[in-house]
Design a protein around this motif. Structure first.
Motif, PDB file in Angstrom:
ATOM      1  N   PRO A 313       0.832  -1.211   0.000  1.00 49.35           N
ATOM      2  CA  PRO A 313       0.000   0.000   0.000  1.00 49.35           C
ATOM      3  C   PRO A 313       0.861   1.253   0.000  1.00 49.35           C
ATOM      4  CG  PRO A 313      -0.744  -1.570   1.674  1.00 49.35           C
ATOM      5  CD  PRO A 313       0.574  -2.070   1.171  1.00 49.35           C
ATOM      6  N   THR A 314       0.379   2.279  -0.706  1.00 51.20           N
ATOM      7  CA  THR A 314       1.126   3.540  -0.776  1.00 51.20           C
ATOM      8  C   THR A 314       0.602   4.577   0.201  1.00 51.20           C
ATOM      9  OG1 THR A 314      -0.340   4.298  -2.559  1.00 51.20           O
ATOM     10  CG2 THR A 314       1.706   3.168  -3.195  1.00 51.20           C
ATOM     11  N   GLU A 318      -4.772   4.544   4.956  1.00 53.54           N
ATOM     12  CA  GLU A 318      -5.925   3.825   4.440  1.00 53.54           C
ATOM     13  C   GLU A 318      -6.116   2.503   5.176  1.00 53.54           C
ATOM     14  OE1 GLU A 318      -5.539   3.282   0.272  1.00 53.54           O
ATOM     15  OE2 GLU A 318      -6.017   5.360  -0.226  1.00 53.54           O
ATOM     16  N   LEU A 319      -7.384   2.099   5.298  1.00 57.92           N
ATOM     17  CA  LEU A 319      -7.700   0.815   5.896  1.00 57.92           C
ATOM     18  C   LEU A 319      -7.272  -0.306   4.963  1.00 57.92           C
ATOM     19  CD1 LEU A 319      -9.166  -0.799   8.157  1.00 57.92           C
ATOM     20  CD2 LEU A 319     -11.229  -0.645   6.730  1.00 57.92           C
ATOM     21  N   ARG A 365     -12.289   6.146  -0.172  1.00 54.80           N
ATOM     22  CA  ARG A 365     -11.020   5.765   0.454  1.00 54.80           C
ATOM     23  C   ARG A 365     -11.336   5.372   1.886  1.00 54.80           C
ATOM     24  NH1 ARG A 365      -6.492   8.322   2.993  1.00 54.80           N
ATOM     25  NH2 ARG A 365      -7.549  10.336   3.008  1.00 54.80           N
ATOM     26  N   TYR A 366     -11.237   4.071   2.166  1.00 54.18           N
ATOM     27  CA  TYR A 366     -11.621   3.562   3.480  1.00 54.18           C
ATOM     28  C   TYR A 366     -10.554   3.911   4.518  1.00 54.18           C
ATOM     29  CZ  TYR A 366     -15.340   1.013   1.138  1.00 54.18           C
ATOM     30  OH  TYR A 366     -16.450   0.693   0.410  1.00 54.18           O
ATOM     31  N   LEU A 367     -11.009   4.406   5.667  1.00 52.12           N
ATOM     32  CA  LEU A 367     -10.099   4.873   6.710  1.00 52.12           C
ATOM     33  C   LEU A 367     -10.071   3.968   7.928  1.00 52.12           C
ATOM     34  CD1 LEU A 367     -11.074   8.662   6.558  1.00 52.12           C
ATOM     35  CD2 LEU A 367      -9.187   7.513   5.386  1.00 52.12           C
ATOM     36  N   SER A 368     -11.213   3.422   8.303  1.00 48.70           N
ATOM     37  CA  SER A 368     -11.257   2.572   9.494  1.00 48.70           C
ATOM     38  C   SER A 368     -12.537   1.754   9.492  1.00 48.70           C
ATOM     39  CB  SER A 368     -11.188   3.419  10.774  1.00 48.70           C
ATOM     40  OG  SER A 368     -12.319   4.260  10.875  1.00 48.70           O
ATOM     41  N   ARG A 369     -12.529   0.708  10.303  1.00 46.35           N
ATOM     42  CA  ARG A 369     -13.729  -0.103  10.520  1.00 46.35           C
ATOM     43  C   ARG A 369     -14.349   0.328  11.838  1.00 46.35           C
ATOM     44  NH1 ARG A 369     -15.073  -5.128  12.996  1.00 46.35           N
ATOM     45  NH2 ARG A 369     -12.976  -5.206  13.867  1.00 46.35           N
ATOM     46  N   ILE A 370     -15.671   0.389  11.888  1.00 42.54           N
ATOM     47  CA  ILE A 370     -16.356   0.722  13.137  1.00 42.54           C
ATOM     48  C   ILE A 370     -16.457  -0.555  13.962  1.00 42.54           C
ATOM     49  CG2 ILE A 370     -18.487   1.623  14.146  1.00 42.54           C
ATOM     50  CD1 ILE A 370     -18.918   3.207  11.593  1.00 42.54           C
TER      51      ILE A 370
END
Length: 518
Positions: A313-314, A318-319, A365-370
């Motif tokens: 991943p760059t 990101e998640l 752009r996924y950042l985190s999971r709840i």
């Protein structure tokens, strides 16, 4: 639903009782801790998959548990969320036989595989040896060849396994050929042997995923793989992923009998209607098994390409791994205006002809999971009118879109950005709402509670119910206004029912709420 009787609901009292702890409780990520615990406690697949072992380990508080729906509490996360290969497999199984390009060699190999699988054998080893060649004619080398593996200090030998070359590593790195894209297990019949072939393969998959040589892969991939279980004349295909320290497995096909159906029980069409011109149920059956095995082979080839082309991943923020739903079209008819007032959805206004389709595309752009909601994520949306918009992406089995828009127009719900059923993620609804940042000490104002009560009255007058009016399904914005965020159970009054597994032990529901209740 019980909520329909508004006179029995005291929002002010419920707000005080629910308190802030119910909303702000969080579950820290346990990915590394879970993997380390697994490495210390793991057993060989043949031992870990025995009923006596599963009785102890298949529990939500055990790191060794494989989330496969046994018991029912170990389910919920859908593997279709994380990789398209499982959806592709389903599509390939459903395609017309004419479009599958089955060859004469495919029909011959399927015929031999069926004929040999329906025999009785004195031992599992004899069966394994006899059905291996025709199966590998479809699936490729080692699909049913026993090879020794060494994972997480445990040696094991699946009845068949195929490795994937991983582009994250160099050819001389230990992890270059460690990941398994297929694990096969064979039994001489259903119920024979010490354990279920699917469950033993799941344990082998779990062992593979926690191997220290795959640490880099585990942090950027859901590690997708297929499981092939054979029990006498029956075959089943499952999918598996590894996310947040948890092995997740789902059966994609049931145990399919390899015994051809009797003509009286066959659903094979007659000669005139049969697309391939098959004149017997047995011939049609051979073609269907050939289609199953060829579809699996094509998807295994796809997994090989996925692993080979993998790069690091760059974006560290990101998640990863993230859901395989990267974008959507903004012009889908949902309410896009932001002011909380009634009015035509922004997306209902026609876009200028000059705007190309890619200008309507909203990229996520996924950042985190709840943590407390297994299939909900925080993301950032860009494009299609969104610029760095923080949002919540939920994958649910149903959604009350009409009720959601009704409440948003009255200023008591999060803005709905997208709501549509998506086949690529297991036919789930993808519901995307604008993120509401609730501070730790957020409190609803009296005016906000009154506004919410009035909106609920209006919803009920319109013959709709919200269905799940609890503190955990509300967020308080910066003005003190509580906003509803979860409309999974919303819909027309009198048509919605509470689920059969409604938690009546830990949750204080309104009077009248009960499993199956309306």
């Amino acid at each position: 639903m019980a909520e329909r009787a508004l006179e029995n609901i005291d929002l002010d009292k419920q707000w005080r009782q629910w308190g802030d702890n119910a909303r702000n409780a969080s579950i820290p990520s346990r990915r590394t801790e879970a993997v380390n615990n697994l490495r210390k406690s793991c057993k060989s697949p043949s031992a870990g998959a025995k009923n006596s072992a599963l009785f102890e380990t298949q529990a939500s508080n055990r790191d060794e548990a494989v989330h496969n729906g046994r018991p029912l509490s170990l389910g919920g996360t859908d593997l279709f969320l994380y990789h398209r290969v499982f959806h592709d497999f389903q599509l390939k199984l459903r395609r017309p036989l004419q479009s599958a390009n089955l060859t004469l060699d495919d029909f011959k190999a399927a015929t031999v595989f069926i004929e040999r699988s329906t025999r009785f054998y004195p031992t599992k080893t004899d069966r394994h040896y006899d059905i291996g060649p025709p199966l590998e004619a479809f699936l490729g080398e080692n699909a049913l060849t026993e090879l020794g593996r060494y994972s997480a200090t445990v040696s094991h030998s699946p009845d068949g396994s195929q490795t994937a070359v991983c582009g994250l590593y160099k050819p001389l790195d230990p992890g270059y050929r460690t990941m398994l894209k297929l694990i096969s297990e064979v039994r001489n019949g259903i119920g024979l042997g010490d354990c279920c072939p699917t469950e033993q393969a799941e344990k082998a998959y779990q062992l593979t995923c926690i191997d220290s040589t795959l640490d880099d892969l585990r942090h950027c991939s859901c590690m997708p793989a297929f499981i092939l279980a054979i029990a006498g004349p029956h075959v089943s295909v499952s999918g598996a992923i590894f996310v947040n320290g948890v092995a997740i497995s789902q059966r994609i096909t049931p145990f399919t009998s390899l015994v051809p159906p009797l003509a009286s029980l066959s659903t094979t069409p007659g000669f005139e209607a049969n697309e391939m011109g098959f004149v017997t149920a047995g011939t049609q059956h051979v073609a269907e098994i050939a289609l199953l095995l060829k579809s699996l082979r094509e998807c295994l080839d796809g997994l090989g390409t996925y692993y080979r082309d993998m790069r690091r991943p760059t974006r560290p923020d990101e998640l990863s791994p993230a859901p395989c739903f990267p974008s959507y079209e903004a012009n889908d008819g949902v309410t896009l205006h932001r002011d909380g007032q009634a009015g035509p959805p922004a997306s209902s206004r026609p876009l200028p002809d000059a705007r190309a389709k890619n200008e309507r595309t909203v990229k996520l752009r996924y950042l985190s999971r709840i943590p407390e909601r297994r299939m909900s994520f925080v993301a950032e949306a860009n494009g299609g009118g969104e610029t760095g918009t923080r949002c919540v992406v939920k994958f649910v089995h149903r959604s009350g879109k009409e009720a959601h828009e009704f409440m948003y127009e009255r200023g008591v719900a999060a803005r709905l950005m997208h709501c549509q059923r998506e086949a690529s993620v297991g036919d789930l609804f993808v519901v995307i709402t604008e993120y509401i940042d609730e501070t730790k000490d957020a409190k609803a104002s009296q005016d906000g509670i009154t506004k919410l009560r009035d909106a609920l009255e209006g919803l009920h007058e319109a013959q709709f119910v919200f269905g799940d009016l609890r503190r955990v399904n509300m967020l308080v914005d910066s003005t003190g206004q509580p906003r509803l965020i979860d409309f999974d159970w919303s819909g027309p009054d009198g048509q919605m029912r509470y689920p059969h597994d409604l938690n009546t032990t830990d949750v204080a529901w309104p009077e009248g709420a009960r499993p199956w209740g309306s």
